[in-house]
Design an enzyme around this catalytic site. Sequence first.
Site, PDB file in Angstrom:
ATOM      1  N   TRP A   1      -6.767  11.620 -20.620  1.00  0.00           N
ATOM      2  CA  TRP A   1      -5.412  11.264 -20.157  1.00  0.00           C
ATOM      3  C   TRP A   1      -4.512  10.868 -21.321  1.00  0.00           C
ATOM      4  O   TRP A   1      -4.950  10.192 -22.250  1.00  0.00           O
ATOM      5  CB  TRP A   1      -5.527  10.082 -19.202  1.00  0.00           C
TER       6      TRP A   1
ATOM      7  N   ARG B   1       6.459  -6.140 -23.501  1.00  0.00           N
ATOM      8  CA  ARG B   1       5.701  -5.087 -24.180  1.00  0.00           C
ATOM      9  C   ARG B   1       6.555  -4.054 -24.919  1.00  0.00           C
ATOM     10  O   ARG B   1       7.763  -4.042 -24.845  1.00  0.00           O
ATOM     11  CB  ARG B   1       4.796  -4.368 -23.187  1.00  0.00           C
ATOM     12  N   ASP B   2       5.829  -3.179 -25.604  1.00  0.00           N
ATOM     13  CA  ASP B   2       6.332  -1.968 -26.236  1.00  0.00           C
ATOM     14  C   ASP B   2       7.251  -2.233 -27.430  1.00  0.00           C
ATOM     15  O   ASP B   2       8.425  -1.805 -27.453  1.00  0.00           O
ATOM     16  CB  ASP B   2       7.035  -1.070 -25.186  1.00  0.00           C
TER      17      ASP B   2
ATOM     18  N   GLN C   1      -0.685   7.002 -26.009  1.00  0.00           N
ATOM     19  CA  GLN C   1      -1.492   6.263 -25.051  1.00  0.00           C
ATOM     20  C   GLN C   1      -2.568   7.205 -24.528  1.00  0.00           C
ATOM     21  O   GLN C   1      -2.257   8.219 -23.892  1.00  0.00           O
ATOM     22  CB  GLN C   1      -0.613   5.766 -23.891  1.00  0.00           C
TER      23      GLN C   1
ATOM     24  N   TRP D   1      -5.224   7.317 -16.008  1.00  0.00           N
ATOM     25  CA  TRP D   1      -4.848   6.177 -16.853  1.00  0.00           C
ATOM     26  C   TRP D   1      -5.927   5.108 -16.857  1.00  0.00           C
ATOM     27  O   TRP D   1      -6.337   4.635 -15.811  1.00  0.00           O
ATOM     28  CB  TRP D   1      -3.538   5.573 -16.338  1.00  0.00           C
TER      29      TRP D   1
ATOM     30  N   ASP E   1       2.514   7.561 -22.863  1.00  0.00           N
ATOM     31  CA  ASP E   1       3.577   7.423 -23.869  1.00  0.00           C
ATOM     32  C   ASP E   1       3.219   7.861 -25.292  1.00  0.00           C
ATOM     33  O   ASP E   1       2.134   7.552 -25.780  1.00  0.00           O
ATOM     34  CB  ASP E   1       3.975   5.949 -24.022  1.00  0.00           C
TER      35      ASP E   1
ATOM     36  N   PHE F   1      -1.633  -1.051 -25.673  1.00  0.00           N
ATOM     37  CA  PHE F   1      -0.483  -0.434 -25.010  1.00  0.00           C
ATOM     38  C   PHE F   1       0.493   0.094 -26.071  1.00  0.00           C
ATOM     39  O   PHE F   1       0.230   0.060 -27.266  1.00  0.00           O
ATOM     40  CB  PHE F   1       0.200  -1.454 -24.088  1.00  0.00           C
TER      41      PHE F   1
ATOM     42  N   GLU G   1      10.927  -0.633 -20.012  1.00  0.00           N
ATOM     43  CA  GLU G   1       9.779  -0.365 -20.882  1.00  0.00           C
ATOM     44  C   GLU G   1      10.247   0.439 -22.099  1.00  0.00           C
ATOM     45  O   GLU G   1      11.307   1.071 -22.074  1.00  0.00           O
ATOM     46  CB  GLU G   1       8.723   0.474 -20.130  1.00  0.00           C
TER      47      GLU G   1
HETATM   48  C1  FRU Z   1       5.152   3.106 -20.053  1.00  0.00           C
HETATM   49  C2  FRU Z   1       4.052   2.070 -20.103  1.00  0.00           C
HETATM   50  C3  FRU Z   1       4.324   1.049 -21.175  1.00  0.00           C
HETATM   51  C4  FRU Z   1       2.957   0.534 -21.501  1.00  0.00           C
HETATM   52  C5  FRU Z   1       2.128   1.783 -21.368  1.00  0.00           C
HETATM   53  C6  FRU Z   1       0.730   1.533 -20.858  1.00  0.00           C
HETATM   54  O1  FRU Z   1       4.779   4.328 -19.554  1.00  0.00           O
HETATM   55  O2  FRU Z   1       3.907   1.461 -18.837  1.00  0.00           O
HETATM   56  O3  FRU Z   1       5.240   0.056 -20.805  1.00  0.00           O
HETATM   57  O4  FRU Z   1       2.893  -0.015 -22.778  1.00  0.00           O
HETATM   58  O5  FRU Z   1       2.798   2.629 -20.466  1.00  0.00           O
HETATM   59  O6  FRU Z   1      -0.028   2.693 -20.913  1.00  0.00           O
END
Ligand code: FRU
Length: 576
Positions: free
Chosen positions: A156, A276-277, A175, A183, A159, A215, A328
Site C-alpha cells: 500500500w 501532523r505532517d 507512506q 493502510w 501520501d 506518518f 492535513e
Molecule cells: C493524509 C494522512 C496524513 C498522515 C498520513 C498517514 O493522507 O492522513 O495526515 O500523516 O496520511 O498515513
Amino acid sequence: MKYLKLFFTICALAVFSAANAQELLVLSENHAMLRIPAGHKYLLMPVEESQEYDYIRVSVDNKLVKELNCKLAVNKIDYTVPLNLARVIKEEKGSEDAKGEIVIDITFNRSTGNPGGRMPIRNFACWKGTKVSNTFDITNREKWRPVYHHTPNYGWMNDPNGMFYKDGIWHLFFQFNPYGSQWENMTWGHSTSKDLIHWNYEGEAIERDAFGTIFSGSSVVDTSNTAGFGKGAIISYYTSAGQSQTQSMAYSTDNGKTFTKYAANPVLTSEIPDFRDPKIIWHEATKRWILILAEKTHVKFYSSTDLKNWTFESNFGEEYGNHDGVWECPDIFEINGKWFILLNINPGGPFGGSATQYFVGDFDGHKFTCEDEPTETKWLDYGRDHYATVSFNNAPDGRIVVIPWMSNWQYAAQVPTKQYRSANGIPRDLSSFDYKGETYLSVKPSKEVYAAFSKKATGHLSNACRVDVQLKGNATITLSNSKGEQVVISYNAKNEKISMDRTKSGEVGFSAEFPVVTTSPTYGKIKTLQIFIDSSSIEIFDAAGKVAMTNIVFPTEPYNIVKVKGGKAKVFNLAK
Ligand code: FRU
C-alpha cells in the site's frame, strides 16, 4: 483437559518437514511462534485481505526488534508479502551477515474469517505459503499498473513524503505499508528517479520505533550544515504516530539511503490529537527555517536556525477556507512575489472525500496574511484523485514541483488492484495567474513528463499516451474501448467549465463513491487541452495551466478509440 494438554503438546512439537524450514509452535488458540532458520533474506507471509490484523513481534536473540500488523491468510491466500529478515538481523547485530536466532511471535486476531467456529491455527491457509527465501518476486501481476506513474512494487502507498532533489536525482519517499496492500504499518518507502518518469525502489527508509509508526513529513537538503550533521545532510521531519502524534527528526548523510533518528525526539508536541505532517522550507528574508504543520482545523508555523530548536510563530486558517474535514499535509512557497499555502483536507473535497485547497497571501516569516475572502475555497485540482500534494525541496531553477497521491480516502483501499494499491499523479510545476482581479495557482505537467512522449503525433491511442486537443469552442472528447466503456470530457466555453464523466469508465462498482462526474472552472477560454492517459488514470490539463483534473479509472481493456466533437486531437505515445 487431558486432550487439550495433549493437543498443545503435539502442536508445540510440530515441525515443518524440510530440515531448514521454519518451526511452528502453536501455543494457544490465538497465539503461535515461528522459529526461523538462519541465513535467509526473507520470510514470505501470505495475506488474506478480508481478515482482521494479527499482531506480529519479531525478536533476535530474544530482543524485540520489530512489531507489525499483518492479515495472515486463514481461508485463502490473496498475495504474499516479504518480511526482510536480513534487515531485522542488521538492526540488532549491525550487519546483515551476522548470526542470530529470529523468532516471530504472532497473536492472531480471531474476530473474523472463522464463521464456522474456531478453526485451529494449524489449519490456517497461510502455512502453505509461509517460507524462508532469498528472493521476493516483484514481477508485475496487475493489468492496471501505470506505465509512467510511480507505484510501489507491492503493498500500500498513500501520501508522498520528504521529497527532495539533489545531485541530479529526485527523491520521493512515501507512506508505505510493506506488509499488505491496505493502510497499516506506516513506514517511509523511498524511490529515486533521474527523469521523474522511471523510478527505482530504494527500500524502506524510516521505520516504526518506540514513538510510533512513521506518518507524513518532509525533508530539506542542509547545504550550509545549519543542523551540524554535515554539509548537504538530509534532514527529515515526520509525525511519530503512537499513543499521540508528535514530530520527530531523522537525518541522512548518504542521500536518504539510511537514516539516523535524532536522539532528542520527539521534537514538537501538542495536546491536540490531530497534530501532523511537518513541512520545512528555508525563508530567505529572515534567514531561518520555517516549519508548517496541520493541527486539525488550522496550520501552525514554527521557526528555527538549526533545524532542531523551534520557536512557535503563529497559527493560520481557523476562519479560512473549507473545514468539512481534518486539515492535513500543508506546504508553503513563494511564487511571483506572493505566498501560497497548500492545504489538504479530508473529507470536504469538491466532489467528496479528499482534495487539495490553497490560500493566497503574504508570509513575512512569522505570520501568513490571506488575501482571499475567508469564505472562499480555491482547489488545486478538480478531480477526485488528487491528495496530499506537496513540493520537492531544493528543486532546480527555483521550480515548485509537486506530486499528488492519486487516490481518495473514500475508496483507496477498495480499488480493484491487489499486488499494490495507489499510484502518484504525474509531477507538476506550479506557477500563478490572475483572473478577474484574483490570483490562482497554475498547474502544468513538469517538462520531464513532456520529454517522455514522442515529438511526433503517432495517431494511436494506447494505455500510455497523451492526447492534445485544439479547441475552438464547445467540445466533447470520448475515450472508449470495444466493451463500450468510456470516459467523456466536455468543455463548455460559454460557462467556462470542463468536466470528466467516469460513470461508465470500466470497473466502477467497487465503491458507490467512485462513479462520478467532476467539473472544473476554466477561468476564461481554454485553447489546448492535454489528456494524459495511463493504464488506470486520466489527468487533464489546459496547456496554459488553468485546469488540472486528476481521476483514476479501471477500464477492463485499454481505451483505444478517441472521438472529438468540436476540436482536433493528436496522440503522442510514450517514447522511452
Ligand atoms: C493524509 C494522512 C496524513 C498522515 C498520513 C498517514 O493522507 O492522513 O495526515 O500523516 O496520511 O498515513
